[in-house]
Write a protein that holds these residues in place. Structure first.
Motif, PDB file in Angstrom:
ATOM      1  N   ASN A 133       7.173  -0.953 -11.656  1.00 15.37           N
ATOM      2  CA  ASN A 133       6.401  -1.717 -10.561  1.00 15.37           C
ATOM      3  C   ASN A 133       5.190  -1.219 -10.324  1.00 15.37           C
ATOM      4  O   ASN A 133       5.087  -0.316  -9.576  1.00 15.37           O
ATOM      5  N   VAL A 134       3.862  -1.680 -10.798  1.00 17.60           N
ATOM      6  CA  VAL A 134       2.753  -1.198 -10.445  1.00 17.60           C
ATOM      7  C   VAL A 134       2.440  -1.278  -8.987  1.00 17.60           C
ATOM      8  O   VAL A 134       2.513  -2.287  -8.366  1.00 17.60           O
ATOM      9  N   TYR A 135       1.904  -0.114  -8.852  1.00 16.47           N
ATOM     10  CA  TYR A 135       1.695   0.135  -7.364  1.00 16.47           C
ATOM     11  C   TYR A 135      -0.012  -0.068  -7.178  1.00 16.47           C
ATOM     12  O   TYR A 135      -0.469  -0.845  -6.520  1.00 16.47           O
ATOM     13  N   GLN A 136      -0.650   0.854  -7.886  1.00 12.83           N
ATOM     14  CA  GLN A 136      -2.170   0.463  -7.695  1.00 12.83           C
ATOM     15  C   GLN A 136      -2.593   1.086  -9.114  1.00 12.83           C
ATOM     16  O   GLN A 136      -2.045   1.731  -9.853  1.00 12.83           O
ATOM     17  N   GLN A 137      -4.091   0.536  -9.473  1.00 10.22           N
ATOM     18  CA  GLN A 137      -4.775   0.891 -10.876  1.00 10.22           C
ATOM     19  C   GLN A 137      -6.056   1.348 -10.322  1.00 10.22           C
ATOM     20  O   GLN A 137      -6.528   0.772  -9.613  1.00 10.22           O
ATOM     21  N   TRP A 138      -6.532   2.175 -11.269  1.00  8.25           N
ATOM     22  CA  TRP A 138      -7.982   2.613 -11.277  1.00  8.25           C
ATOM     23  C   TRP A 138      -8.349   2.192 -12.653  1.00  8.25           C
ATOM     24  O   TRP A 138      -8.235   2.945 -13.707  1.00  8.25           O
ATOM     25  N   LEU A 139      -9.218   1.308 -12.926  1.00  7.93           N
ATOM     26  CA  LEU A 139      -9.555   0.942 -14.465  1.00  7.93           C
ATOM     27  C   LEU A 139     -11.404   1.215 -14.490  1.00  7.93           C
ATOM     28  O   LEU A 139     -11.885   0.965 -15.509  1.00  7.93           O
ATOM     29  N   GLY A 140     -11.954   1.434 -13.290  1.00  8.04           N
ATOM     30  CA  GLY A 140     -13.571   1.522 -13.334  1.00  8.04           C
ATOM     31  C   GLY A 140     -14.013   2.902 -13.522  1.00  8.04           C
ATOM     32  O   GLY A 140     -15.147   2.993 -13.195  1.00  8.04           O
ATOM     33  N   VAL A 141     -13.044   3.674 -13.816  1.00  7.84           N
ATOM     34  CA  VAL A 141     -13.462   5.210 -13.794  1.00  7.84           C
ATOM     35  C   VAL A 141     -14.050   5.270 -15.184  1.00  7.84           C
ATOM     36  O   VAL A 141     -13.233   4.908 -16.179  1.00  7.84           O
TER      37      VAL A 141
END
Length: 189
Positions: A133-141
């Motif tokens: 269950n994905v909680y949060q993502q950081w894709l802009g780093v």
């Protein structure tokens, strides 16, 4: 005099940007792209036991801020460190709220290091399904992807945080150079 002040300000700003960019390219002072031997050596210098588990090197008990986790340093085909995973212990149904607290804490720590997440939290105690269950993502780093998740397996729950270096994860297998043996000198009779 004002020109010197502007120049000094610009230099300090450039230096702080460079320092913050460098801090994203490592975990615990170990840079992405380091070899397995370097990772093991650095982990041991920190006072932890490093267990080589084939595709990864593991620290079974690590304090991530205030959260006790297991850390896995993951290696690509070329045996370079390209990702790390933080994992809490599994808890039973009655303590699943602790897992949500743990994934929230992990997400806060990732936000401090990598900036604003790409999305708001997507799961809570009531909508957890079996599996990831994905909680949060950081894709802009720059160069990195990050994700925090809650896993539910057989009514047991645990939190996982994963940060991966995009370039190193897709790195093609390097051709190993075979050293040619020098020709043996012919015996003189």
């Amino acid at each position: 005099m004002p020109k010197i002040g502007y120049i000094i300000t610009l230099l300090l700003l450039a230096l702080s940007i460079e320092v913050s960019a460098q801090s994203h390219n490592e975990f615990l002072g170990i840079p992405f792209g380091a070899t397995r031997d370097v990772v093991i050596e650095e982990v041991m210098k920190m006072g932890y036991d490093a267990y080589d588990q084939g595709g990864h090197v593991q620290i079974p008990v690590f304090k991530f801020g205030e959260l006790p986790v297991q850390v896995d340093f993951i290696f690509n085909k070329n045996d370079k460190f390209y990702a790390f995973e933080l994992r809490t212990g599994r808890v039973e149904e009655a303590r699943r709220g602790k897992t949500i607290e743990a994934v929230d804490y992990m997400s806060e720590q990732f936000t401090l290091k990598y900036g604003k997440p790409s999305q708001d939290p997507t799961v809570n105690e009531t909508n957890l399904r079996d599996g990831r269950n994905v909680y949060q993502q950081w894709l802009g780093v720059k160069y990195l992807n990050g994700v925090t998740s809650v896993y539910k397996i057989d009514n047991r729950y645990y939190a996982v945080g994963l940060v991966e270096h995009r370039g190193l994860s897709r790195e093609p297998l390097a051709q190993k150079k075979v050293k040619e043996k020098p020709a043996a000198a012919e015996p003189v009779f």
